[in-house]
Design a protein around this motif. Sequence first.
Motif, PDB file in Angstrom:
ATOM      1  N   GLY A  33       0.821  -1.210   0.000  1.00 48.32           N
ATOM      2  CA  GLY A  33       0.000   0.000   0.000  1.00 48.32           C
ATOM      3  C   GLY A  33       0.847   1.249   0.000  1.00 48.32           C
ATOM      4  O   GLY A  33       1.234   1.749  -1.055  1.00 48.32           O
ATOM      5  N   GLU A  34       1.193   1.749   1.181  1.00 47.04           N
ATOM      6  CA  GLU A  34       1.958   3.001   1.273  1.00 47.04           C
ATOM      7  C   GLU A  34       3.462   2.773   1.113  1.00 47.04           C
ATOM      8  O   GLU A  34       4.227   3.721   1.058  1.00 47.04           O
ATOM      9  CB  GLU A  34       1.676   3.687   2.608  1.00 47.04           C
ATOM     10  CG  GLU A  34       0.229   4.137   2.758  1.00 47.04           C
ATOM     11  CD  GLU A  34       0.008   4.939   4.023  1.00 47.04           C
ATOM     12  OE1 GLU A  34       0.955   5.068   4.816  1.00 47.04           O
ATOM     13  OE2 GLU A  34      -1.109   5.446   4.203  1.00 47.04           O
ATOM     14  N   HIS A  35       3.882   1.524   1.056  1.00 46.41           N
ATOM     15  CA  HIS A  35       5.297   1.213   0.882  1.00 46.41           C
ATOM     16  C   HIS A  35       5.421  -0.157   0.229  1.00 46.41           C
ATOM     17  O   HIS A  35       4.479  -0.944   0.232  1.00 46.41           O
ATOM     18  CB  HIS A  35       6.033   1.217   2.229  1.00 46.41           C
ATOM     19  CG  HIS A  35       5.407   0.307   3.227  1.00 46.41           C
ATOM     20  ND1 HIS A  35       4.386   0.713   4.064  1.00 46.41           N
ATOM     21  CD2 HIS A  35       5.620  -1.008   3.511  1.00 46.41           C
ATOM     22  CE1 HIS A  35       4.004  -0.303   4.813  1.00 46.41           C
ATOM     23  NE2 HIS A  35       4.728  -1.361   4.498  1.00 46.41           N
ATOM     24  N   SER A  36       6.589  -0.406  -0.338  1.00 43.86           N
ATOM     25  CA  SER A  36       6.874  -1.699  -0.953  1.00 43.86           C
ATOM     26  C   SER A  36       8.086  -2.318  -0.281  1.00 43.86           C
ATOM     27  O   SER A  36       9.021  -1.607   0.133  1.00 43.86           O
ATOM     28  CB  SER A  36       7.135  -1.544  -2.452  1.00 43.86           C
ATOM     29  OG  SER A  36       5.950  -1.139  -3.122  1.00 43.86           O
ATOM     30  N   SER A  97       4.437  -2.713  15.690  1.00 51.27           N
ATOM     31  CA  SER A  97       3.058  -3.122  15.421  1.00 51.27           C
ATOM     32  C   SER A  97       2.661  -2.883  13.970  1.00 51.27           C
ATOM     33  O   SER A  97       1.948  -3.693  13.376  1.00 51.27           O
ATOM     34  CB  SER A  97       2.087  -2.379  16.344  1.00 51.27           C
ATOM     35  OG  SER A  97       2.177  -2.867  17.662  1.00 51.27           O
ATOM     36  N   GLY A  98       3.107  -1.788  13.416  1.00 50.85           N
ATOM     37  CA  GLY A  98       2.743  -1.465  12.043  1.00 50.85           C
ATOM     38  C   GLY A  98       3.140  -2.562  11.071  1.00 50.85           C
ATOM     39  O   GLY A  98       2.413  -2.859  10.116  1.00 50.85           O
ATOM     40  N   MET A  99       4.277  -3.197  11.321  1.00 49.93           N
ATOM     41  CA  MET A  99       4.766  -4.229  10.404  1.00 49.93           C
ATOM     42  C   MET A  99       3.945  -5.511  10.470  1.00 49.93           C
ATOM     43  O   MET A  99       4.057  -6.359   9.584  1.00 49.93           O
ATOM     44  CB  MET A  99       6.250  -4.498  10.652  1.00 49.93           C
ATOM     45  CG  MET A  99       7.081  -3.350  10.149  1.00 49.93           C
ATOM     46  SD  MET A  99       8.882  -3.341  10.421  1.00 49.93           S
ATOM     47  CE  MET A  99       9.295  -4.772  11.282  1.00 49.93           C
ATOM     48  N   LEU A 100       3.095  -5.646  11.488  1.00 49.57           N
ATOM     49  CA  LEU A 100       2.169  -6.776  11.500  1.00 49.57           C
ATOM     50  C   LEU A 100       1.241  -6.721  10.286  1.00 49.57           C
ATOM     51  O   LEU A 100       0.834  -7.758   9.756  1.00 49.57           O
ATOM     52  CB  LEU A 100       1.331  -6.765  12.786  1.00 49.57           C
ATOM     53  CG  LEU A 100       2.073  -6.979  14.105  1.00 49.57           C
ATOM     54  CD1 LEU A 100       1.118  -6.754  15.281  1.00 49.57           C
ATOM     55  CD2 LEU A 100       2.677  -8.376  14.184  1.00 49.57           C
ATOM     56  N   ASP A 101       0.924  -5.505   9.848  1.00 42.29           N
ATOM     57  CA  ASP A 101       0.022  -5.330   8.709  1.00 42.29           C
ATOM     58  C   ASP A 101       0.658  -5.771   7.399  1.00 42.29           C
ATOM     59  O   ASP A 101      -0.043  -6.012   6.408  1.00 42.29           O
ATOM     60  CB  ASP A 101      -0.406  -3.870   8.593  1.00 42.29           C
ATOM     61  CG  ASP A 101      -1.296  -3.422   9.750  1.00 42.29           C
ATOM     62  OD1 ASP A 101      -1.915  -4.293  10.384  1.00 42.29           O
ATOM     63  OD2 ASP A 101      -1.352  -2.205  10.011  1.00 42.29           O
TER      64      ASP A 101
END
Length: 253
Positions: A33-36, A97-101
């Motif tokens: 999404g916002e990053h690859s 936590s964000g990297m869980l997504d």
Amino acid sequence: MAMKSILDHKIISSRYFFPRPEPIAEPFWVDCGEHSLACWYQKSFADAFTLIHFHGNGEVVADYCDDFALEVQKLGLNCFLAEYRGYGLSEGQPALSGMLDDVPHIIEATGQRLDKLIVFGRSVGSLYALQAINVFPDIAGCIIESGIADLLERIMLRVNPEEIQVSYTELSQAVARDFNHHQKFEMYKKPVLIMHSQYDGLVDVTHGQRLFEWANEPKEIHIFERGDHNSVMYYNYEQYFSLIKQFMKNLER
């Protein structure tokens, strides 16, 4: 972009993650999404299991493209090396936590059925391997090496809650919400292999023992008598991959 959790605070990220830029040949890009993410995918076998490897916080995918990937290929497995935000060629910034997504995007990017996937989490990578089996409980198998049972314990070694303007209770609740590994294992019914060094000076062997206790049968634990947190694979090279080979054979039965 707003923080997903107080665990994504920049102070925690700066003390818990150690990204470095490192190019790799033919990166396999995963759109989140916002990053690859610049992952790496070696798909050598049409109908084999695919091992998805999540590395430690001081490592990058490039560290595993050679020896590790070769050994995985020798076992007849496809190899997918997952990269994190801000590591290697990947975009974005690391966030606990964000990297869980990112995990569902990584799993889906393999293009493989869940029953043909094995997730492998080393050190901090255990956080994301356990998220994978939490979101996708039909994944065929889970391997944890030098894994983390209690993330709060690890954070408290590096960060005082007051530094990020929260109480210990608030920090504890944030960890329990996103990284309840007991609960994640409780819901997973597929084979599990836990590997840890008896002499791990960074993540004590008791973490591996707790993870094993929480896992459902069928499960296996191997505590190595040689090596430490960052050398357990190399000091036990032959046995290390022999355990993975046996684990894979058990899945095929």
